[in-house]
Design an enzyme around this catalytic site. Sequence first.
Site, mmCIF file in Angstrom:
data_model
loop_
_atom_site.group_PDB
_atom_site.id
_atom_site.type_symbol
_atom_site.label_atom_id
_atom_site.label_comp_id
_atom_site.label_asym_id
_atom_site.label_seq_id
_atom_site.Cartn_x
_atom_site.Cartn_y
_atom_site.Cartn_z
ATOM 1 N N LYS A 1 0.868 -1.271 -0.184
ATOM 2 C CA LYS A 1 -0.044 -0.015 0.013
ATOM 3 C C LYS A 1 0.782 1.224 -0.083
ATOM 4 O O LYS A 1 0.611 2.091 -0.576
ATOM 5 C CB LYS A 1 -0.854 -0.109 1.157
ATOM 6 N N LYS B 1 -4.132 -11.409 -8.565
ATOM 7 C CA LYS B 1 -5.541 -11.840 -7.891
ATOM 8 C C LYS B 1 -6.547 -11.079 -8.429
ATOM 9 O O LYS B 1 -6.447 -9.898 -8.650
ATOM 10 C CB LYS B 1 -5.355 -12.505 -6.420
ATOM 11 N N LYS C 1 -11.013 -6.095 -5.649
ATOM 12 C CA LYS C 1 -12.210 -5.074 -5.619
ATOM 13 C C LYS C 1 -11.662 -3.782 -6.132
ATOM 14 O O LYS C 1 -12.242 -2.987 -6.828
ATOM 15 C CB LYS C 1 -12.481 -4.674 -4.390
HETATM 16 P P1 ADP Z 1 -10.439 -7.273 -2.098
HETATM 17 O O1 ADP Z 1 -8.998 -7.806 -2.116
HETATM 18 O O2 ADP Z 1 -10.993 -7.706 -3.421
HETATM 19 O O3 ADP Z 1 -10.546 -5.850 -1.807
HETATM 20 P P2 ADP Z 1 -11.266 -7.680 0.681
HETATM 21 O O4 ADP Z 1 -9.992 -7.237 1.102
HETATM 22 O O5 ADP Z 1 -12.423 -7.212 1.015
HETATM 23 O O6 ADP Z 1 -11.364 -8.010 -0.867
HETATM 24 O O7 ADP Z 1 -11.242 -9.385 0.924
HETATM 25 C C1 ADP Z 1 -12.531 -10.056 1.356
HETATM 26 C C2 ADP Z 1 -12.327 -11.522 1.510
HETATM 27 O O8 ADP Z 1 -12.102 -12.093 0.178
HETATM 28 C C3 ADP Z 1 -10.975 -11.955 2.091
HETATM 29 O O9 ADP Z 1 -11.214 -13.060 3.014
HETATM 30 C C4 ADP Z 1 -10.143 -12.380 1.081
HETATM 31 O O10 ADP Z 1 -8.919 -13.058 1.425
HETATM 32 C C5 ADP Z 1 -10.795 -12.752 -0.079
HETATM 33 N N1 ADP Z 1 -10.321 -12.546 -1.392
HETATM 34 C C6 ADP Z 1 -10.178 -11.296 -1.735
HETATM 35 N N2 ADP Z 1 -9.608 -11.525 -3.309
HETATM 36 C C7 ADP Z 1 -9.550 -12.762 -3.476
HETATM 37 C C8 ADP Z 1 -9.028 -13.607 -4.426
HETATM 38 N N3 ADP Z 1 -8.763 -13.256 -5.656
HETATM 39 N N4 ADP Z 1 -8.850 -15.017 -4.177
HETATM 40 C C9 ADP Z 1 -9.329 -15.714 -3.059
HETATM 41 N N5 ADP Z 1 -9.809 -14.753 -2.064
HETATM 42 C C10 ADP Z 1 -9.839 -13.597 -2.201
#
Ligand code: ADP
Length: 333
Positions: A113, A195, A198
């Site tokens: 970040k 990966k 969001k």
């Molecule tokens: P993002 O990373 O998309 O902003 P969050 O940080 O809010 O999403 O993550 C919410 C949940 O989704 C967490 O448990 C995170 O480990 C899981 N997660 C997010 N992206 C992935 C991915 N590409 N594959 C597997 N799990 C994911």
Amino acid sequence: MSKEIVVSGIRSTGYLHLGNYFGAMRNYVKMQDDYNCYFFVADYHSLTTHPDPKDLRANVYRVVAENVACGLDPNKVALYAQSDIPEIPELYLMLNMLAYKGELEKVPTFKDKVRLNPDNVNAGLLTYPVLMTADILIHKAAHVPVGKDQEQHIEMARNFAQRFNHRYGDLFPEPFPFNFGDTLVKVPSLDGNGKMSKSENLNATLFLADDDDTIRKKVMKAKTDSGPTEMNSEMPEYIQNVFQLLNLVSSKETIDTFTNTYNDCTIRYGDLKKQLAEDMVAFIAPIRERAQALQADESQIQKILKEGAEKARESAAKTIAEARKAIGISYYG
Ligand code: ADP
Ligand code: TRP
């Protein structure tokens, strides 16, 4: 026997995607009958990037609606907003006294970040794993269903729990990441870079709110090549990624067919992507439709959040009273 306790959260930073589903929500749904589950929208965590106040409510509502659309039953679990539980920031404050600048600065997600946004290195970002620890310990959870990217944060939560226990007496169990299956899931992005997320790789991420044509277009753009030239050769990582997606949503027959044609070098990636696109559409469309219907019903979402907060506060109030007592904050009695 009382059920084991589970906590997990999703930040309200945008639309939920396939990674959230397979890394987190699928496990939530599977756990809801057998565990005592607390699932929440991590709205405080989303404030590290200063979202527009006008957007917060819709973002929180969408996370709730999409979770329910994926099969979460608010009557079986506590589904709530983090900011409705004041005991969480109180425990966060206590834990901050046990968390050290050096260890927080070393966390890879923090370093990422800082690299991405060097002008916004705020204290909330630095102490992100401490707030996450408070989310988990406030209910004394043993299991935390998350994707692979959160593994290290949960390890820190174990460290902070141990540190508290060591200083003030045994109060918190050590939480561990949870996934049905052997390893934590990482759903790859369609362009072969990192990966699905969001906030990054938006065009290479399949959202649960994407319409059918958008899904098809994104899948057809997934990175492939002209195909293998040697029988049974090893797959390059971006091809493995496409197969991983196929594994998530397609039938065994489809997976076997394309694996065989890969191995004998007759595979046509155009056909594979067309099939993957249709299987994705069939998977995502019903979730999208259920989520849309629920989002239109604001009073229902408010009811879910209110009832969820009531259940969560009951457990949080007990824990915080014990934590205060352990620390010695006890002046009137
Ligand atoms: P993002 O990373 O998309 O902003 P969050 O940080 O809010 O999403 O993550 C919410 C949940 O989704 C967490 O448990 C995170 O480990 C899981 N997660 C997010 N992206 C992935 C991915 N590409 N594959 C597997 N799990 C994911
Ligand atoms: N940090 C998590 C993420 O970015 C979201 C989260 C916040 C969380 N608090 C949590 C996950 C507590 C599990 C438990 O994905």
